[in-house]
Design a protein around this motif. Structure first.
Motif, PDB file in Angstrom:
ATOM      1  N   ALA A  46      -7.789   9.137   3.889  1.00 20.04           N
ATOM      2  CA  ALA A  46      -8.218   9.165   2.494  1.00 20.04           C
ATOM      3  C   ALA A  46      -7.346   8.255   1.638  1.00 20.04           C
ATOM      4  CB  ALA A  46      -8.170  10.598   1.958  1.00 20.04           C
ATOM      5  N   HIS A  47      -6.042   8.302   1.856  1.00 23.08           N
ATOM      6  CA  HIS A  47      -5.114   7.510   1.053  1.00 23.08           C
ATOM      7  C   HIS A  47      -5.348   6.013   1.225  1.00 23.08           C
ATOM      8  CE1 HIS A  47      -1.407   6.634  -1.130  1.00 23.08           C
ATOM      9  NE2 HIS A  47      -1.096   5.770  -0.180  1.00 23.08           N
ATOM     10  N   LEU A  48      -5.543   5.598   2.450  1.00 20.78           N
ATOM     11  CA  LEU A  48      -5.630   4.172   2.741  1.00 20.78           C
ATOM     12  C   LEU A  48      -7.033   3.594   2.592  1.00 20.78           C
ATOM     13  CD1 LEU A  48      -3.338   4.042   5.908  1.00 20.78           C
ATOM     14  CD2 LEU A  48      -2.783   3.161   3.636  1.00 20.78           C
ATOM     15  N   PHE A  49      -8.040   4.371   2.872  1.00 14.96           N
ATOM     16  CA  PHE A  49      -9.368   3.779   3.032  1.00 14.96           C
ATOM     17  C   PHE A  49     -10.435   4.295   2.071  1.00 14.96           C
ATOM     18  CE2 PHE A  49      -7.390   3.788   7.373  1.00 14.96           C
ATOM     19  CZ  PHE A  49      -7.052   2.437   7.379  1.00 14.96           C
ATOM     20  N   GLU A  50     -10.120   5.285   1.252  1.00 16.29           N
ATOM     21  CA  GLU A  50     -11.102   5.756   0.286  1.00 16.29           C
ATOM     22  C   GLU A  50     -10.768   5.226  -1.107  1.00 16.29           C
ATOM     23  OE1 GLU A  50     -11.537   9.988   0.449  1.00 16.29           O
ATOM     24  OE2 GLU A  50     -12.067   9.995   2.591  1.00 16.29           O
ATOM     25  N   PRO A  51     -11.761   5.002  -1.953  1.00 13.51           N
ATOM     26  CA  PRO A  51     -11.506   4.453  -3.299  1.00 13.51           C
ATOM     27  C   PRO A  51     -10.802   5.456  -4.208  1.00 13.51           C
ATOM     28  CG  PRO A  51     -13.801   5.075  -3.071  1.00 13.51           C
ATOM     29  CD  PRO A  51     -13.195   5.221  -1.708  1.00 13.51           C
ATOM     30  N   ASN A  52     -10.036   4.927  -5.153  1.00 13.87           N
ATOM     31  CA  ASN A  52      -9.453   5.749  -6.227  1.00 13.87           C
ATOM     32  C   ASN A  52      -9.180   4.844  -7.420  1.00 13.87           C
ATOM     33  OD1 ASN A  52      -6.575   4.815  -6.313  1.00 13.87           O
ATOM     34  ND2 ASN A  52      -6.528   5.591  -4.215  1.00 13.87           N
ATOM     35  N   PRO A  53      -8.907   5.405  -8.603  1.00 14.24           N
ATOM     36  CA  PRO A  53      -8.754   4.582  -9.816  1.00 14.24           C
ATOM     37  C   PRO A  53      -7.662   3.526  -9.731  1.00 14.24           C
ATOM     38  CG  PRO A  53      -9.070   6.877 -10.395  1.00 14.24           C
ATOM     39  CD  PRO A  53      -8.892   6.841  -8.907  1.00 14.24           C
ATOM     40  N   PHE A  98      14.111  -4.806  -6.847  1.00 14.79           N
ATOM     41  CA  PHE A  98      12.814  -4.355  -7.326  1.00 14.79           C
ATOM     42  C   PHE A  98      12.928  -3.702  -8.700  1.00 14.79           C
ATOM     43  CE2 PHE A  98      11.513  -4.926  -2.994  1.00 14.79           C
ATOM     44  CZ  PHE A  98      10.127  -5.033  -3.024  1.00 14.79           C
ATOM     45  N   ALA A  99      12.025  -4.092  -9.621  1.00 16.37           N
ATOM     46  CA  ALA A  99      11.839  -3.325 -10.841  1.00 16.37           C
ATOM     47  C   ALA A  99      11.204  -2.001 -10.459  1.00 16.37           C
ATOM     48  CB  ALA A  99      10.941  -4.075 -11.820  1.00 16.37           C
ATOM     49  N   ARG A 100      11.488  -0.955 -11.220  1.00 16.83           N
ATOM     50  CA  ARG A 100      10.915   0.341 -10.881  1.00 16.83           C
ATOM     51  C   ARG A 100       9.391   0.320 -11.009  1.00 16.83           C
ATOM     52  NH1 ARG A 100       7.838   5.141 -12.276  1.00 16.83           N
ATOM     53  NH2 ARG A 100       8.629   6.713 -10.835  1.00 16.83           N
ATOM     54  N   ASP A 101       8.886  -0.242 -12.092  1.00 19.08           N
ATOM     55  CA  ASP A 101       7.449  -0.443 -12.291  1.00 19.08           C
ATOM     56  C   ASP A 101       7.286  -1.517 -13.356  1.00 19.08           C
ATOM     57  OD1 ASP A 101       7.371   0.872 -14.983  1.00 19.08           O
ATOM     58  OD2 ASP A 101       7.706   2.711 -13.838  1.00 19.08           O
ATOM     59  N   MET A 102       6.076  -1.770 -13.783  1.00 19.60           N
ATOM     60  CA  MET A 102       5.830  -2.870 -14.718  1.00 19.60           C
ATOM     61  C   MET A 102       6.464  -2.654 -16.081  1.00 19.60           C
ATOM     62  SD  MET A 102       1.935  -4.139 -13.908  1.00 19.60           S
ATOM     63  CE  MET A 102       1.951  -5.262 -15.308  1.00 19.60           C
ATOM     64  N   ASN A 103       6.807  -1.429 -16.421  1.00 20.05           N
ATOM     65  CA  ASN A 103       7.522  -1.177 -17.668  1.00 20.05           C
ATOM     66  C   ASN A 103       8.890  -1.855 -17.682  1.00 20.05           C
ATOM     67  OD1 ASN A 103       5.661   0.516 -19.088  1.00 20.05           O
ATOM     68  ND2 ASN A 103       6.127   2.141 -17.616  1.00 20.05           N
ATOM     69  N   TYR A 104       9.437  -2.136 -16.506  1.00 24.46           N
ATOM     70  CA  TYR A 104      10.773  -2.743 -16.405  1.00 24.46           C
ATOM     71  C   TYR A 104      10.713  -4.155 -15.833  1.00 24.46           C
ATOM     72  CZ  TYR A 104      11.953   2.130 -17.044  1.00 24.46           C
ATOM     73  OH  TYR A 104      12.033   3.416 -17.542  1.00 24.46           O
ATOM     74  N   GLN A 123      -3.903   3.813 -17.810  1.00 25.38           N
ATOM     75  CA  GLN A 123      -2.588   3.195 -17.993  1.00 25.38           C
ATOM     76  C   GLN A 123      -2.592   1.833 -17.297  1.00 25.38           C
ATOM     77  OE1 GLN A 123      -0.365   6.875 -16.631  1.00 25.38           O
ATOM     78  NE2 GLN A 123       0.879   6.304 -18.383  1.00 25.38           N
ATOM     79  N   LYS A 124      -2.386   0.792 -18.075  1.00 22.14           N
ATOM     80  CA  LYS A 124      -2.615  -0.562 -17.573  1.00 22.14           C
ATOM     81  C   LYS A 124      -1.669  -0.980 -16.453  1.00 22.14           C
ATOM     82  CE  LYS A 124       0.154  -2.827 -21.182  1.00 22.14           C
ATOM     83  NZ  LYS A 124       0.115  -3.821 -22.268  1.00 22.14           N
TER      84      LYS A 124
END
Length: 374
Positions: free
Chosen positions: A133-140, A203-209, A148-149
């Protein structure tokens, strides 16, 4: 950014420096290392912490530490803890199939390793269902439709590179089905391309950083970019776990080896004299004290590299020795591992009495590889 009391900071650092000298011989004493690991786990088992439930991600990270501790020691006390956890959860997974944190929470790593102790001992069907499910099914997140962009890819935060890829790699190893490894690589590259700073080799933690993509371009008081120690610890520790189980002839293995070596060199460059990394890697003065969770993951990853021939023993052993001695100094007499930053997403302070189960997990991971060093 709030500062730690300078007097308390100096006192803590002096204690660590003194302890580092006093504990130097313990590096060569496998019995003492194993005892410290057992005391850490026993204390943690007596003080369970569930951020959401018994299957939340913090316990997943902790259990990976126990798994590696058993692998290194073959001590039945670690195996008993793993079996009890599996029985308690009836081999089930957590319920957010789209979320990388819950790949670790699915205990796929734990279940797969336990399955090696006795054929068909573990029911792997829930783990298989979860990973498919995690790898092969769609999600947002995959579709880029989340409100959240910055959540436009499956693994949009760097911590995810510890939470999901090692489990998927181990699953591919056990099943022999490379479609899982190929899918893992595709999602890993999305995260790498989005969050890896090639100039800083972090690595930045996420795009906020992440500078250049965020309106505010968040930075430290010294003007440098924000690179969180535990965030990069998740990544480097995850790389060691991935490479541990990735086939030597896998077509993309070189990418992971090169990234691992590049980050390992950078992390070694950033190690403070007392052995423990600060919560902010490029602004150590912001919270001028050592922190155990990030440092534990780094110690594990560097020792793994030496033990597996990816890092030069003469060059990296002093850094590992210094780090493990400092980690040992952060363990209380009762077994509790202190100086762990709380759950978060950026550099924050810790204290002698601050602890989390993932911090204990990092301590166990570090000890598991230090034990293997000759």
């Amino acid at each position: 950014m709030k500062k730690i009391n300078p007097f308390k900071t100096c006192l803590m650092l002096l204690c660590i420096l003194g302890a580092s000298i006093g504990n130097a011989q313990q590096m060569a004493n496998n019995s003492e290392i194993e005892k410290a690991m057992i005391r850490a786990m026993e204390w943690q088992e007596d003080h369970p912490i569930f951020a959401v439930s018994p299957t939340d991600w913090t316990n997943g990270a902790y259990q990976i530490g126990i798994t590696r501790a058993y692998d290194a020691t073959k001590n039945q006390i670690f195996l008993a803890a793993l079996k009890n956890l599996g029985y308690r959860n009836n081999w089930n997974t957590h319920d957010r199939f789209y979320h990388a944190d819950d790949v670790t929470v699915s205990y796929g790593y734990l279940y797969l390793e336990l399955n090696d102790t006795r054929k068909n001992y573990v029911d792997l069907k829930p783990t298989t269902t979860f990973l498919n499910a995690h790898l092969f099914e769609p999600n947002p997140w995959k579709e880029g439709t989340d409100k959240q962009k910055f959540k436009k890819i499956l693994w949009w935060w760097c911590d995810a590179l510890f939470m999901a890829p090692p489990v998927i790699t181990l699953y591919a190893k056990h099943t022999g089905d490379m479609k899982y490894l190929d899918a893992m690589h595709d999602y890993y590259m999305e995260t790498y391309n989005l969050l890896y700073d090639k100039e800083e080799r972090l690595f930045a933690r996420d795009m906020n950083y992440q500078w250049g993509v965020n309106e505010k371009d968040l930075k430290e008081e010294n003007g440098k970019k924000i690179f969180w120690s535990r965030g990069n610890g998740w990544v480097l520790g995850g790389l060691a776990l991935i490479l541990n189980d990735m086939p030597e002839d896998y077509k993309h293995r070189k990418f992971y080896v090169d990234l691992y070596k590049e980050m390992a060199k950078r992390i070694k460059e950033l190690q403070p004299e007392d052995g423990l990394w600060r919560t902010s890697l490029l602004s150590p003065e912001s919270f001028d004290h050592g922190e155990v969770s990030g440092s534990g993951f780094y110690t594990f990853a560097l020792a793994w590299g030496v033990n597996n021939g990816l890092l030069d023993k003469a060059e990296y052993t002093p850094a590992i020795t210094k780090a493990w001695s400092a980690l040992m100094a952060c363990q209380h007499e009762n077994g509790m591992v202190g100086w762990v930053q709380n759950i978060g997403a950026d550099p924050q302070p810790a204290s002698v009495d601050s602890w989390q189960n993932f911090g204990t997990g990092a301590f166990l991971l570090a000890g598991s590889e230090v034990l293997r060093m000759k």
